[in-house]
Write an enzyme that holds these catalytic residues in place. Structure first.
Site, PDB file in Angstrom:
ATOM      1  N   GLY A  10       0.728  -1.152   0.107  1.00 57.94           N
ATOM      2  CA  GLY A  10       0.044   0.106  -0.163  1.00 57.94           C
ATOM      3  C   GLY A  10       0.817   1.180   0.013  1.00 57.94           C
ATOM      4  NE  ARG A  72      -2.414  -4.111  -0.625  1.00 61.32           N
ATOM      5  CZ  ARG A  72      -1.807  -3.620   0.460  1.00 61.32           C
ATOM      6  NH1 ARG A  72      -0.575  -4.184   0.873  1.00 61.32           N
ATOM      7  NH2 ARG A  72      -2.229  -2.779   1.046  1.00 61.32           N
ATOM      8  CG  ASP A 103       4.538  -7.033   6.957  1.00 59.39           C
ATOM      9  OD1 ASP A 103       3.896  -6.390   6.054  1.00 59.39           O
ATOM     10  OD2 ASP A 103       3.578  -7.845   7.753  1.00 59.39           O
ATOM     11  CB  THR A 125       3.636   0.309   6.705  1.00 62.91           C
ATOM     12  OG1 THR A 125       2.081   0.044   7.102  1.00 62.91           O
ATOM     13  CG2 THR A 125       4.425  -0.007   7.694  1.00 62.91           C
ATOM     14  CG  ASP A 127      -1.121  -0.545   8.520  1.00 59.32           C
ATOM     15  OD1 ASP A 127      -1.937   0.194   8.389  1.00 59.32           O
ATOM     16  OD2 ASP A 127      -1.214  -1.657   7.696  1.00 59.32           O
ATOM     17  CG  ASP A 129       2.222  -3.270  10.344  1.00 59.92           C
ATOM     18  OD1 ASP A 129       3.157  -2.744   9.643  1.00 59.92           O
ATOM     19  OD2 ASP A 129       1.657  -4.008  10.005  1.00 59.92           O
ATOM     20  CG  MET A 169      -7.050   2.196   6.229  1.00 61.95           C
ATOM     21  SD  MET A 169      -5.877   2.387   4.881  1.00 61.95           S
ATOM     22  CE  MET A 169      -6.764   2.107   3.659  1.00 61.95           C
ATOM     23  NE  ARG A 171      -4.080  -5.725   5.917  1.00 64.64           N
ATOM     24  CZ  ARG A 171      -3.843  -5.488   4.778  1.00 64.64           C
ATOM     25  NH1 ARG A 171      -4.639  -5.788   3.690  1.00 64.64           N
ATOM     26  NH2 ARG A 171      -2.705  -5.292   4.340  1.00 64.64           N
ATOM     27  CD  GLU A 222      -8.423  -1.669   7.747  1.00 66.84           C
ATOM     28  OE1 GLU A 222      -9.145  -1.666   6.677  1.00 66.84           O
ATOM     29  OE2 GLU A 222      -7.263  -1.449   7.208  1.00 66.84           O
ATOM     30  CD  GLN A 274      -7.247   6.081   7.906  1.00 68.17           C
ATOM     31  OE1 GLN A 274      -6.961   5.734   8.862  1.00 68.17           O
ATOM     32  NE2 GLN A 274      -8.094   5.258   7.104  1.00 68.17           N
TER      33      GLN A 274
HETATM   34  O1  F6P Z   1      -0.858  -0.299   3.552  1.00 72.09           O
HETATM   35  C1  F6P Z   1      -1.561  -0.602   4.853  1.00 72.09           C
HETATM   36  C2  F6P Z   1      -3.064  -0.586   4.541  1.00 72.09           C
HETATM   37  O2  F6P Z   1      -3.204   0.675   4.340  1.00 72.09           O
HETATM   38  C3  F6P Z   1      -3.943  -1.209   5.805  1.00 72.09           C
HETATM   39  O3  F6P Z   1      -3.924  -0.151   6.649  1.00 72.09           O
HETATM   40  C4  F6P Z   1      -5.017  -1.464   5.026  1.00 72.09           C
HETATM   41  O4  F6P Z   1      -5.730  -2.473   5.719  1.00 72.09           O
HETATM   42  C5  F6P Z   1      -4.564  -1.823   3.651  1.00 72.09           C
HETATM   43  O5  F6P Z   1      -3.489  -1.143   3.227  1.00 72.09           O
HETATM   44  C6  F6P Z   1      -5.678  -1.601   2.696  1.00 72.09           C
HETATM   45  O6  F6P Z   1      -5.146  -2.156   1.251  1.00 72.09           O
HETATM   46  P1  F6P Z   1      -5.545  -1.721  -0.061  1.00 72.09           P
HETATM   47  O7  F6P Z   1      -5.392  -0.512  -0.424  1.00 72.09           O
HETATM   48  O8  F6P Z   1      -5.024  -2.629  -0.839  1.00 72.09           O
HETATM   49  O9  F6P Z   1      -7.270  -2.115  -0.078  1.00 72.09           O
END
Ligand code: F6P
Length: 343
Positions: A10, A72, A103, A125, A127, A129, A169, A171, A222, A274
Protein backbone atom coordinates in the site's frame (compact mmCIF):
# COMPACT_ATOMS: atom_id res chain seq x y z
CA UNK A 1 26.92 1.64 -9.29
CA UNK A 2 23.68 1.02 -11.09
CA UNK A 3 20.88 0.87 -8.56
CA UNK A 4 17.29 -0.24 -8.98
CA UNK A 5 14.51 1.03 -6.77
CA UNK A 6 10.92 -0.07 -6.17
CA UNK A 7 7.98 0.78 -3.93
CA UNK A 8 5.68 -2.10 -2.94
CA UNK A 9 2.49 -2.70 -0.94
CA UNK A 10 0.00 0.00 0.00
CA UNK A 11 1.32 3.46 -0.80
CA UNK A 12 1.91 6.07 1.88
CA UNK A 13 2.95 9.70 2.14
CA UNK A 14 6.75 10.03 2.07
CA UNK A 15 7.63 7.42 -0.56
CA UNK A 16 8.70 10.11 -3.00
CA UNK A 17 10.80 11.78 -0.32
CA UNK A 18 12.78 8.53 0.08
CA UNK A 19 13.24 8.16 -3.69
CA UNK A 20 14.43 11.78 -3.91
CA UNK A 21 16.95 11.38 -1.09
CA UNK A 22 18.37 8.14 -2.49
CA UNK A 23 18.81 9.56 -5.99
CA UNK A 24 20.07 12.93 -4.78
CA UNK A 25 22.83 11.55 -2.57
CA UNK A 26 23.56 8.59 -4.84
CA UNK A 27 24.20 10.81 -7.85
CA UNK A 28 26.06 13.62 -6.12
CA UNK A 29 28.16 11.68 -3.58
CA UNK A 30 28.65 8.26 -5.11
CA UNK A 31 28.24 8.85 -8.87
CA UNK A 32 25.47 6.22 -9.04
CA UNK A 33 22.88 5.91 -11.75
CA UNK A 34 19.36 4.69 -11.10
CA UNK A 35 16.39 3.03 -12.64
CA UNK A 36 12.95 2.63 -11.12
CA UNK A 37 10.94 -0.58 -11.35
CA UNK A 38 7.26 0.18 -11.85
CA UNK A 39 4.49 -1.06 -9.56
CA UNK A 40 6.51 -2.90 -6.96
CA UNK A 41 7.71 -6.44 -7.64
CA UNK A 42 5.47 -6.57 -10.74
CA UNK A 43 7.86 -4.17 -12.47
CA UNK A 44 10.85 -6.36 -11.65
CA UNK A 45 9.14 -9.55 -12.83
CA UNK A 46 8.13 -7.85 -16.10
CA UNK A 47 11.25 -5.70 -16.40
CA UNK A 48 9.03 -2.61 -16.55
CA UNK A 49 11.34 0.29 -15.75
CA UNK A 50 11.63 4.06 -15.81
CA UNK A 51 14.77 6.21 -15.70
CA UNK A 52 15.41 8.05 -12.43
CA UNK A 53 17.74 10.98 -11.98
CA UNK A 54 17.97 14.15 -9.89
CA UNK A 55 16.20 16.17 -12.53
CA UNK A 56 13.18 13.84 -12.25
CA UNK A 57 13.31 13.64 -8.45
CA UNK A 58 14.33 17.11 -7.27
CA UNK A 59 10.78 18.43 -6.85
CA UNK A 60 8.90 15.37 -5.65
CA UNK A 61 9.52 15.80 -1.90
CA UNK A 62 6.03 17.03 -1.03
CA UNK A 63 4.05 14.89 -3.46
CA UNK A 64 1.97 12.04 -2.00
CA UNK A 65 1.87 8.52 -3.45
CA UNK A 66 4.83 7.17 -5.39
CA UNK A 67 6.14 8.17 -8.80
CA UNK A 68 7.11 4.51 -9.31
CA UNK A 69 3.62 3.11 -8.74
CA UNK A 70 3.02 0.17 -6.44
CA UNK A 71 1.26 -3.19 -6.25
CA UNK A 72 0.87 -6.15 -3.94
CA UNK A 73 2.51 -8.55 -6.43
CA UNK A 74 4.43 -11.39 -4.77
CA UNK A 75 7.10 -12.97 -7.04
CA UNK A 76 6.89 -16.13 -4.92
CA UNK A 77 3.20 -16.48 -5.90
CA UNK A 78 3.77 -15.91 -9.62
CA UNK A 79 4.85 -18.85 -11.79
CA UNK A 80 8.55 -18.46 -12.51
CA UNK A 81 8.44 -15.14 -10.63
CA UNK A 82 11.77 -15.44 -8.85
CA UNK A 83 13.62 -16.52 -12.00
CA UNK A 84 12.09 -13.56 -13.83
CA UNK A 85 13.25 -11.22 -11.07
CA UNK A 86 16.81 -12.55 -11.28
CA UNK A 87 16.79 -12.33 -15.07
CA UNK A 88 15.46 -8.75 -15.05
CA UNK A 89 18.08 -7.58 -12.56
CA UNK A 90 20.79 -9.11 -14.76
CA UNK A 91 19.35 -7.76 -18.00
CA UNK A 92 19.17 -4.25 -16.53
CA UNK A 93 22.70 -4.53 -15.10
CA UNK A 94 21.44 -3.75 -11.59
CA UNK A 95 24.20 -3.97 -8.97
CA UNK A 96 21.91 -3.38 -5.99
CA UNK A 97 18.23 -2.93 -5.28
CA UNK A 98 16.56 -0.58 -2.80
CA UNK A 99 13.14 -1.93 -1.83
CA UNK A 100 10.79 0.48 -0.06
CA UNK A 101 7.91 -1.34 1.56
CA UNK A 102 6.25 -2.96 4.53
CA UNK A 103 6.57 -6.49 5.87
CA UNK A 104 5.35 -8.14 2.64
CA UNK A 105 7.66 -6.25 0.26
CA UNK A 106 10.62 -6.56 2.60
CA UNK A 107 9.82 -10.23 3.23
CA UNK A 108 10.33 -10.82 -0.49
CA UNK A 109 13.51 -8.71 -0.39
CA UNK A 110 14.77 -10.84 2.48
CA UNK A 111 14.14 -14.11 0.61
CA UNK A 112 15.87 -12.71 -2.48
CA UNK A 113 19.07 -12.09 -0.52
CA UNK A 114 19.33 -15.89 -0.29
CA UNK A 115 19.25 -15.93 -4.11
CA UNK A 116 22.27 -13.64 -4.15
CA UNK A 117 20.43 -10.37 -4.76
CA UNK A 118 22.01 -7.29 -3.13
CA UNK A 119 19.16 -5.49 -1.39
CA UNK A 120 18.65 -2.70 1.13
CA UNK A 121 15.19 -2.25 2.64
CA UNK A 122 13.41 0.94 3.69
CA UNK A 123 10.42 0.56 6.05
CA UNK A 124 7.18 2.24 5.04
CA UNK A 125 3.59 1.78 6.09
CA UNK A 126 0.89 3.93 7.57
CA UNK A 127 0.19 0.98 9.90
CA UNK A 128 3.48 1.41 11.84
CA UNK A 129 3.58 -2.34 12.44
CA UNK A 130 7.25 -3.15 11.76
CA UNK A 131 8.95 -4.19 14.99
CA UNK A 132 12.52 -3.28 14.04
CA UNK A 133 11.82 0.44 13.75
CA UNK A 134 10.26 2.77 16.29
CA UNK A 135 8.19 4.33 13.58
CA UNK A 136 7.62 4.01 9.85
CA UNK A 137 7.17 7.07 7.66
CA UNK A 138 3.56 7.60 6.61
CA UNK A 139 2.23 6.78 10.07
CA UNK A 140 2.51 10.32 11.38
CA UNK A 141 0.63 11.69 8.36
CA UNK A 142 -2.13 9.09 8.67
CA UNK A 143 -2.57 9.88 12.38
CA UNK A 144 -2.73 13.59 11.60
CA UNK A 145 -5.42 13.03 8.95
CA UNK A 146 -7.44 10.76 11.24
CA UNK A 147 -7.16 13.23 14.14
CA UNK A 148 -8.39 16.09 11.98
CA UNK A 149 -11.32 13.91 10.89
CA UNK A 150 -12.17 13.08 14.52
CA UNK A 151 -12.09 16.80 15.41
CA UNK A 152 -14.53 17.50 12.58
CA UNK A 153 -16.78 14.58 13.51
CA UNK A 154 -16.94 15.87 17.07
CA UNK A 155 -18.51 19.22 16.12
CA UNK A 156 -21.23 17.64 14.02
CA UNK A 157 -21.75 15.02 16.76
CA UNK A 158 -22.33 17.86 19.22
CA UNK A 159 -24.71 19.76 16.93
CA UNK A 160 -26.90 16.69 16.37
CA UNK A 161 -26.31 14.99 19.70
CA UNK A 162 -25.10 11.86 17.96
CA UNK A 163 -22.50 9.18 18.46
CA UNK A 164 -20.09 9.19 15.53
CA UNK A 165 -18.16 6.01 14.79
CA UNK A 166 -14.92 6.68 12.90
CA UNK A 167 -13.34 3.64 11.21
CA UNK A 168 -9.62 3.93 10.54
CA UNK A 169 -7.13 1.59 8.85
CA UNK A 170 -5.26 -1.15 10.67
CA UNK A 171 -5.84 -4.82 9.97
CA UNK A 172 -3.73 -6.37 12.73
CA UNK A 173 -2.19 -3.35 14.43
CA UNK A 174 -4.20 -0.60 16.10
CA UNK A 175 -1.54 2.14 16.04
CA UNK A 176 -3.51 4.60 13.91
CA UNK A 177 -6.65 4.09 15.97
CA UNK A 178 -5.00 4.41 19.35
CA UNK A 179 -2.90 7.46 18.44
CA UNK A 180 -5.67 9.33 16.64
CA UNK A 181 -8.19 8.26 19.28
CA UNK A 182 -6.04 9.59 22.11
CA UNK A 183 -5.22 12.78 20.16
CA UNK A 184 -8.90 13.30 19.29
CA UNK A 185 -10.23 12.58 22.79
CA UNK A 186 -12.36 9.64 21.60
CA UNK A 187 -14.97 8.23 23.98
CA UNK A 188 -13.79 4.72 23.09
CA UNK A 189 -11.03 3.18 21.00
CA UNK A 190 -11.32 -0.34 19.59
CA UNK A 191 -8.20 -2.04 18.24
CA UNK A 192 -7.45 -5.46 16.70
CA UNK A 193 -5.16 -6.42 19.59
CA UNK A 194 -8.01 -6.14 22.15
CA UNK A 195 -11.22 -7.96 21.18
CA UNK A 196 -14.03 -5.77 22.51
CA UNK A 197 -17.31 -6.45 24.27
CA UNK A 198 -19.93 -4.37 22.48
CA UNK A 199 -22.20 -4.46 25.55
CA UNK A 200 -19.42 -2.86 27.64
CA UNK A 201 -18.83 -0.20 24.97
CA UNK A 202 -22.54 0.68 25.03
CA UNK A 203 -22.61 0.75 28.82
CA UNK A 204 -19.71 3.24 28.83
CA UNK A 205 -21.51 5.41 26.28
CA UNK A 206 -24.70 5.36 28.33
CA UNK A 207 -22.83 6.18 31.53
CA UNK A 208 -21.04 9.16 30.00
CA UNK A 209 -24.29 10.72 28.77
CA UNK A 210 -26.22 10.65 32.04
CA UNK A 211 -27.38 14.23 32.56
CA UNK A 212 -25.63 15.52 29.44
CA UNK A 213 -25.71 15.21 25.69
CA UNK A 214 -24.27 11.92 24.43
CA UNK A 215 -22.39 13.44 21.52
CA UNK A 216 -19.02 11.75 21.11
CA UNK A 217 -16.68 9.94 18.74
CA UNK A 218 -15.81 6.23 18.90
CA UNK A 219 -12.70 5.23 16.94
CA UNK A 220 -12.54 1.69 15.59
CA UNK A 221 -9.74 0.02 13.62
CA UNK A 222 -10.90 -1.85 10.53
CA UNK A 223 -9.48 -5.07 12.02
CA UNK A 224 -11.09 -4.73 15.45
CA UNK A 225 -13.31 -7.69 16.35
CA UNK A 226 -16.01 -8.11 18.95
CA UNK A 227 -15.38 -10.73 21.63
CA UNK A 228 -18.48 -12.72 20.90
CA UNK A 229 -17.63 -12.82 17.20
CA UNK A 230 -21.12 -11.69 16.27
CA UNK A 231 -20.05 -9.36 13.45
CA UNK A 232 -18.81 -10.62 10.13
CA UNK A 233 -16.56 -7.99 8.57
CA UNK A 234 -14.28 -9.71 6.08
CA UNK A 235 -15.13 -9.60 2.38
CA UNK A 236 -13.32 -12.91 1.86
CA UNK A 237 -11.06 -11.60 -0.92
CA UNK A 238 -7.36 -12.30 -0.39
CA UNK A 239 -4.37 -10.59 -1.97
CA UNK A 240 -1.15 -12.40 -3.00
CA UNK A 241 0.21 -12.05 0.53
CA UNK A 242 -2.92 -13.67 2.00
CA UNK A 243 -4.49 -10.55 3.53
CA UNK A 244 -8.27 -10.27 3.65
CA UNK A 245 -9.70 -6.98 2.41
CA UNK A 246 -11.51 -5.33 5.33
CA UNK A 247 -13.74 -2.31 5.75
CA UNK A 248 -17.16 -2.61 7.32
CA UNK A 249 -16.84 -2.86 11.11
CA UNK A 250 -17.63 0.87 11.47
CA UNK A 251 -21.09 0.63 9.94
CA UNK A 252 -21.93 -2.57 11.80
CA UNK A 253 -20.77 -1.09 15.09
CA UNK A 254 -22.80 2.10 14.55
CA UNK A 255 -25.94 0.03 13.95
CA UNK A 256 -25.27 -2.04 17.04
CA UNK A 257 -24.64 1.03 19.24
CA UNK A 258 -27.85 2.70 18.04
CA UNK A 259 -29.80 -0.51 18.59
CA UNK A 260 -28.45 -1.10 22.10
CA UNK A 261 -28.37 2.49 23.42
CA UNK A 262 -31.09 4.22 21.45
CA UNK A 263 -28.57 7.01 20.66
CA UNK A 264 -28.63 8.23 17.09
CA UNK A 265 -25.35 6.99 15.59
CA UNK A 266 -23.55 7.51 12.29
CA UNK A 267 -20.43 5.91 10.84
CA UNK A 268 -17.59 7.38 8.78
CA UNK A 269 -15.03 5.16 7.09
CA UNK A 270 -11.84 7.16 6.48
CA UNK A 271 -10.32 4.51 4.22
CA UNK A 272 -7.71 5.59 1.70
CA UNK A 273 -7.95 9.28 2.62
CA UNK A 274 -5.48 8.28 5.35
CA UNK A 275 -2.93 7.21 2.74
CA UNK A 276 -3.25 10.04 0.24
CA UNK A 277 -1.82 13.51 -0.06
CA UNK A 278 1.28 15.31 1.08
CA UNK A 279 3.37 13.98 4.01
CA UNK A 280 3.66 15.92 7.27
CA UNK A 281 6.97 17.66 7.96
CA UNK A 282 7.88 14.82 10.37
CA UNK A 283 7.38 12.19 7.65
CA UNK A 284 9.27 14.26 5.06
CA UNK A 285 12.27 14.41 7.38
CA UNK A 286 12.10 10.75 8.44
CA UNK A 287 11.71 9.57 4.83
CA UNK A 288 14.66 11.74 3.79
CA UNK A 289 16.82 10.35 6.62
CA UNK A 290 15.86 6.78 5.61
CA UNK A 291 16.69 7.50 1.95
CA UNK A 292 20.10 8.94 2.80
CA UNK A 293 20.83 5.99 5.11
CA UNK A 294 19.72 3.48 2.45
CA UNK A 295 22.11 4.74 -0.21
CA UNK A 296 24.91 4.86 2.38
CA UNK A 297 24.07 1.24 3.30
CA UNK A 298 24.42 0.17 -0.35
CA UNK A 299 27.95 1.58 -0.45
CA UNK A 300 29.17 1.02 3.09
CA UNK A 301 28.56 -2.59 3.99
CA UNK A 302 24.81 -2.50 4.59
CA UNK A 303 23.55 -4.91 1.94
CA UNK A 304 20.95 -7.32 3.34
CA UNK A 305 19.80 -4.80 5.95
CA UNK A 306 16.85 -2.50 6.50
CA UNK A 307 17.33 1.04 7.75
CA UNK A 308 15.38 1.80 10.91
CA UNK A 309 14.80 4.44 13.59
CA UNK A 310 15.87 3.43 17.08
CA UNK A 311 16.22 5.86 19.99
CA UNK A 312 16.20 8.74 17.55
CA UNK A 313 19.10 7.39 15.50
CA UNK A 314 19.04 5.75 12.08
CA UNK A 315 20.46 2.24 12.36
CA UNK A 316 20.69 -0.89 10.19
CA UNK A 317 18.98 -4.15 11.11
CA UNK A 318 19.32 -7.45 9.24
CA UNK A 319 16.37 -7.81 6.83
CA UNK A 320 15.61 -11.14 8.42
CA UNK A 321 15.02 -9.54 11.83
CA UNK A 322 13.12 -6.66 10.32
CA UNK A 323 10.28 -8.84 9.06
CA UNK A 324 10.25 -11.54 11.72
CA UNK A 325 7.34 -10.29 13.81
CA UNK A 326 4.80 -7.48 13.63
CA UNK A 327 4.79 -4.61 16.12
CA UNK A 328 1.42 -4.55 17.86
CA UNK A 329 -0.06 -2.13 20.39
CA UNK A 330 0.99 -3.46 23.83
CA UNK A 331 -1.84 -4.32 26.19
CA UNK A 332 -0.24 -2.12 28.90
CA UNK A 333 -0.19 0.93 26.64
CA UNK A 334 -3.88 0.48 25.83
CA UNK A 335 -4.80 0.00 29.49
CA UNK A 336 -2.56 2.74 30.90
CA UNK A 337 -2.87 5.55 28.38
CA UNK A 338 -6.13 5.05 26.50
CA UNK A 339 -8.66 3.09 28.59
CA UNK A 340 -8.69 5.35 31.70
CA UNK A 341 -10.06 8.20 29.58
CA UNK A 342 -12.88 6.30 27.87
CA UNK A 343 -16.42 7.49 28.40
O1 F6P B 1 -0.85 -0.37 3.55
C1 F6P B 1 -1.52 -0.77 4.68
C2 F6P B 1 -2.99 -0.58 4.50
O2 F6P B 1 -3.29 0.77 4.32
C3 F6P B 1 -3.81 -1.18 5.64
O3 F6P B 1 -3.98 -0.31 6.72
C4 F6P B 1 -5.10 -1.50 4.95
O4 F6P B 1 -5.76 -2.54 5.60
C5 F6P B 1 -4.66 -1.92 3.59
O5 F6P B 1 -3.43 -1.27 3.34
C6 F6P B 1 -5.63 -1.60 2.48
O6 F6P B 1 -5.13 -2.13 1.31
P1 F6P B 1 -5.67 -1.83 -0.14
O7 F6P B 1 -5.31 -0.42 -0.49
O8 F6P B 1 -4.96 -2.81 -1.01
O9 F6P B 1 -7.15 -2.02 -0.09
Amino acid sequence: MRIGMLTGGGDCPGLNAVIRAVVGKGESQYGDNFLGFLDGWRGVIESATTPLDWDRCRDILTIGGTILGTSRTNPYKVEGGVQKVLAALKANAVDALIAIGGDDTLGVANKLTAEGVSVVGVPKTIDNDLSATEVTFGFHTAVQIATEAIDRLRTTAESHDRVMVCEVMGRHAGWISIYSGIAGGAADILIPEQPFDVAEVCERLKARSVGRRHACVVVVAEGATPKEGSFSVASGELDQFGHVRLGGIGNLLAEEIEHRTGFETRATVLGHIQRGGTPTAFDRVLATRFGIAAIDAVHNGGLGTMVALQAGEIVRVPLNDAVSEPKLVPHEFYEEVAAPLFG
